[in-house]
Motif scaffolding. Structure first.
Motif, PDB file in Angstrom:
ATOM      1  N   UNK A  72      -1.623  -0.998 -14.593  1.00 42.57           N
ATOM      2  CA  UNK A  72      -1.137  -1.214 -13.226  1.00 42.57           C
ATOM      3  C   UNK A  72      -1.864  -0.304 -12.240  1.00 42.57           C
ATOM      4  N   UNK A  73      -2.163   0.919 -12.663  1.00 40.68           N
ATOM      5  CA  UNK A  73      -2.885   1.862 -11.803  1.00 40.68           C
ATOM      6  C   UNK A  73      -4.306   1.360 -11.540  1.00 40.68           C
ATOM      7  N   UNK A  74      -4.960   0.852 -12.564  1.00 39.06           N
ATOM      8  CA  UNK A  74      -6.311   0.308 -12.398  1.00 39.06           C
ATOM      9  C   UNK A  74      -6.271  -0.935 -11.504  1.00 39.06           C
ATOM     10  N   UNK A  75      -5.251  -1.777 -11.668  1.00 35.89           N
ATOM     11  CA  UNK A  75      -5.102  -2.950 -10.797  1.00 35.89           C
ATOM     12  C   UNK A  75      -4.904  -2.516  -9.342  1.00 35.89           C
ATOM     13  N   UNK A  76      -4.130  -1.450  -9.136  1.00 40.53           N
ATOM     14  CA  UNK A  76      -3.943  -0.907  -7.788  1.00 40.53           C
ATOM     15  C   UNK A  76      -5.279  -0.412  -7.236  1.00 40.53           C
ATOM     16  N   UNK A  77      -6.037   0.295  -8.054  1.00 44.85           N
ATOM     17  CA  UNK A  77      -7.346   0.794  -7.610  1.00 44.85           C
ATOM     18  C   UNK A  77      -8.241  -0.350  -7.140  1.00 44.85           C
ATOM     19  N   UNK A  78      -8.287  -1.412  -7.911  1.00 41.04           N
ATOM     20  CA  UNK A  78      -9.145  -2.547  -7.558  1.00 41.04           C
ATOM     21  C   UNK A  78      -8.656  -3.247  -6.298  1.00 41.04           C
ATOM     22  N   UNK A  79      -7.336  -3.354  -6.126  1.00 44.62           N
ATOM     23  CA  UNK A  79      -6.772  -3.966  -4.914  1.00 44.62           C
ATOM     24  C   UNK A  79      -7.059  -3.102  -3.690  1.00 44.62           C
ATOM     25  N   UNK A 102       1.407  -6.210  -3.355  1.00 49.77           N
ATOM     26  CA  UNK A 102       2.019  -6.517  -4.652  1.00 49.77           C
ATOM     27  C   UNK A 102       1.704  -5.422  -5.671  1.00 49.77           C
ATOM     28  N   UNK A 103       0.456  -4.952  -5.681  1.00 49.56           N
ATOM     29  CA  UNK A 103       0.076  -3.877  -6.602  1.00 49.56           C
ATOM     30  C   UNK A 103       0.817  -2.584  -6.267  1.00 49.56           C
ATOM     31  N   UNK A 107       3.588  -0.666  -8.769  1.00 50.73           N
ATOM     32  CA  UNK A 107       3.455   0.751  -9.125  1.00 50.73           C
ATOM     33  C   UNK A 107       4.709   1.522  -8.709  1.00 50.73           C
ATOM     34  N   UNK A 108       5.191   1.273  -7.500  1.00 55.60           N
ATOM     35  CA  UNK A 108       6.373   2.003  -7.032  1.00 55.60           C
ATOM     36  C   UNK A 108       7.620   1.664  -7.847  1.00 55.60           C
ATOM     37  N   UNK A 109       7.704   0.434  -8.345  1.00 52.13           N
ATOM     38  CA  UNK A 109       8.846   0.038  -9.183  1.00 52.13           C
ATOM     39  C   UNK A 109       8.770   0.644 -10.573  1.00 52.13           C
TER      40      UNK A 109
END
Length: 185
Positions: A72-79, A102-103, A107-109
């Motif tokens: 999820x952290x990597x998905x956030x980075x890419x977003x 959404x990312x 992460x916050x959830x």
């Protein structure tokens, strides 16, 4: 490959941008380096961020990303990279903003509130709400994202000591190369 987290690696001016910049030469497939793919670098990043990141006073000491939240952290980075790069180049679009939000929400959830992932999500929200978004730029040398906090908004490089010097040295080299007559080599 071994490297250390130095102040230059935190030239983005915001934790979210420093996270996005953990991919070096992102758009050059042959030379691209994902710093978080290197063993233990994702674990070492929060400690370095607490020391070097421009937003360190906002989050203090932060915990590493839990193993189960790394994807999820990597998905956030890419977003982050996609949205802010598009925002700088074209003004952004609703699709990339929606994907970023959404990312952030995921992460916050799911992440520990004291983790680097949660701190990064909060940094994203501050950047989205930034009133003078024209201060966000792409380094003319390495392509990293950064916030230009200079008084006259003229900063062209993420870090003058590294990228600025490289760009100036390259221009000097090209000028000198043009001065050499072809018959005198």
């Amino acid at each position: 490959m071994s490297f250390s987290w130095t102040p230059h690696r935190f030239a983005g001016g915001a934790l979210a941008l420093d996270v996005a910049n953990s991919v070096v030469l992102r758009h050059d497939a042959a030379r691209r380096i994902d710093r978080f793919a290197v063993s233990n670098q994702m674990r070492d990043f929060p400690h370095a961020a607490a020391e070097f990141c421009a937003e360190r006073a906002l989050f203090g000491n932060i915990a590493p990303v839990a193993k189960e939240n790394e994807a999820d952290f990597i998905a956030l980075r890419e977003a982050i990279d996609l949205y802010f790069r598009e925002r700088i180049l074209t003004g952004g679009d609703d699709q990339s903003l929606a994907a970023l939000l959404e990312a952030v929400a995921k992460v916050l959830r799911e992440a520990n509130p004291g983790s680097v992932a949660a701190a990064t999500a909060h940094s994203v929200l501050r950047l989205i709400a930034m009133p003078d978004s024209e201060r966000m730029k792409i380094c003319g040398n390495c392509g990293w994202l950064f916030v230009d906090r200079s008084k006259n908004r003229s900063r062209a490089w993420c870090d003058m000591a590294v990228c600025g010097n490289r760009a100036k040295a390259n221009r000097h080299y090209l000028r000198k190369k043009e001065e050499i007559p072809c018959g005198n080599i």
